[in-house]
Scaffold this active site. Structure first.
Site, PDB file in Angstrom:
ATOM      1  N   GLU A   1      36.365  35.272  45.452  1.00  6.39           N
ATOM      2  CA  GLU A   1      35.264  36.216  45.644  1.00  6.39           C
ATOM      3  C   GLU A   1      33.912  35.504  45.724  1.00  6.39           C
ATOM      4  O   GLU A   1      33.031  35.904  46.502  1.00  6.39           O
ATOM      5  CB  GLU A   1      35.261  37.248  44.511  1.00  6.39           C
TER       6      GLU A   1
ATOM      7  N   HIS B   1      41.956  47.704  37.877  1.00  6.98           N
ATOM      8  CA  HIS B   1      41.845  48.375  39.167  1.00  6.98           C
ATOM      9  C   HIS B   1      41.199  49.749  39.024  1.00  6.98           C
ATOM     10  O   HIS B   1      41.505  50.658  39.793  1.00  6.98           O
ATOM     11  CB  HIS B   1      43.232  48.511  39.816  1.00  6.98           C
TER      12      HIS B   1
END
Length: 392
Positions: free
Chosen positions: A126, A196
């Site tokens: 990321e 998540h």
């Protein structure tokens, strides 16, 4: 690290142990968990995993932007990206697995249509994704980066906060990376658990130099995303993943924009102001109907849409009228963006308040899995908060 965490959370059935959960108004959460009995397992696994805490209500079909087509939220995102790639030859889309459409299918078909040089995969890094996006934007191209889940945006935190947000300022506006847009699926989904389900908007709201946007529906998603891409500041665009397929509307086919930093009053009222964004807006709509039917209370519902910079004027104008404010979001209550709104309204509208400002948010714990229905700020928690404000 992120890849390892994904493997771990998918492959291990872990047990949840919580001690000393919460303080103040949220201290009852631990006790609630202890009261659970085996009867909680009476519903099927499928029901538990896919039950939603809200009912999506589509907005009226927009007529000002031309012909429309039935789309869910992820298809409206695809449509916005398609419009951008078609109109801007410098635009590129990149991220983990975006070449084949991404885990939520938001980029499906775009590589085949525009080529592998404009829609391409990146390594599972990321920090590298955002760092690359900053370089692309500084070079003058339009960079659209995808972080596969908002929960995994934190390795890129330094690149976003110390590089993207400050690039214009440290060069005296000689250089900037305003052409950078970072997309990320956001919020709870019903079975996402710790890694998540997070809503990290408040982490970035403390950082001048970026804009943060969260849509509530397909129509809003396309218009706001196109506004982010066109904006001359780096933007983070969080997409409520529970709405990717659950939210369906008639969405304009051609490109259009919806102004950033402008909240939208979805329902006018006179007794209580309800403020939220993203998925929680649909909870607030249901709460407003419940309050009217059961209490005779008229609620004004406001979708903030842009978290930073947020629309102070619209919210304060509403509170001056109603005298009461309830703010709700999925993120933990401590340090959540509801605290910033509450503080500002307290300063600006103190003499107009008829009751203390109420925040109905997530608890100060990691996002649970099997206890997710108890964690989510659902309509019943919001309804109880309205009753307390009215009876104050």
């Amino acid at each position: 690290m992120a890849a390892a965490a994904r493997f771990f959370i998918r492959g291990v059935n872990s047990k949840l142990s919580i001690t000393g959960v919460g303080t103040g108004v949220h201290s009852s959460f631990g006790a609630t968990l202890l009261k659970l009995t085996p009867s909680c397992n009476s519903r099927s696994k499928t029901q538990r995993r896919h039950a939603a805490h809200f009912t999506f209500q589509p907005d009226p079909v927009p007529t000002q932007y031309g012909p429309t087509q039935k789309m869910n939220l992820f298809q409206s995102i695809t449509s916005a990206l398609d419009n951008t790639l078609a109109s801007d030859p410098t635009a590129v889309i990149f991220g983990e697995d975006v070449a084949f459409g991404g885990v939520f299918r938001c980029t499906v078909g775009l590589r085949d249509k525009y080529g592998k040089d404009r829609v391409f995969n990146t390594p599972l890094c990321e920090q590298g994704i955002v760092g690359f996006g900053i370089g692309v934007a500084v070079a003058g191209a339009t960079a659209i980066a995808e972080i596969q889940f908002a929960d995994y945006i934190f390795p890129a935190f330094d690149q976003i906060v110390n590089e993207a947000a400050k690039y214009r300022y440290r060069s005296g506006n000689l250089f900037d990376c305003g052409n950078l847009t970072i997309r990320a699926p956001w919020g709870c989904v019903g079975h996402g658990s710790l890694y998540h389900s997070q809503s990290p908007e408040a982490f970035f709201a403390h950082c001048p130099g970026i804009k943060i946007v969260i849509p509530r529906s397909p129509v809003q998603a396309k218009g706001l995303l196109l506004s982010c891409i066109a904006d001359k500041n780096p933007c983070i665009f969080f997409e409520p993943k529970i709405l990717y397929r659950a939210a369906v509307e008639q969405v304009p086919v051609e490109a259009y924009t919806i102004p950033l930093s402008q909240a939208e009053v979805l329902q006018e009222g006179s007794d209580v102001t309800l403020v939220a964004w993203g998925t929680q807006i649909h909870v607030m709509k249901e709460v407003a109907n419940m309050a009217q039917e059961k209490l005779g209370v008229s609620c004004e519902v406001i979708d903030l849409q842009t978290i930073l910079p947020w629309d102070i004027e619209t919210v304060c104008k509403s509170v001056v009228k109603t005298g009461r404010l309830l703010i709700s979001h999925e993120a933990p209550v401590t340090g959540g963006f509801a605290a910033e709104i509450s503080s500002t309204v307290q300063e600006e509208c103190f003499l107009n308040l008829e009751a203390p400002i109420s925040r109905v948010c997530g608890y100060d714990t990691p996002f649970p899995h099997i206890f997710e229905p108890f964690y989510i700020p659902d309509k019943w928690k919001c309804f109880d908060a309205i009753k307390k404000m009215i009876n104050y």
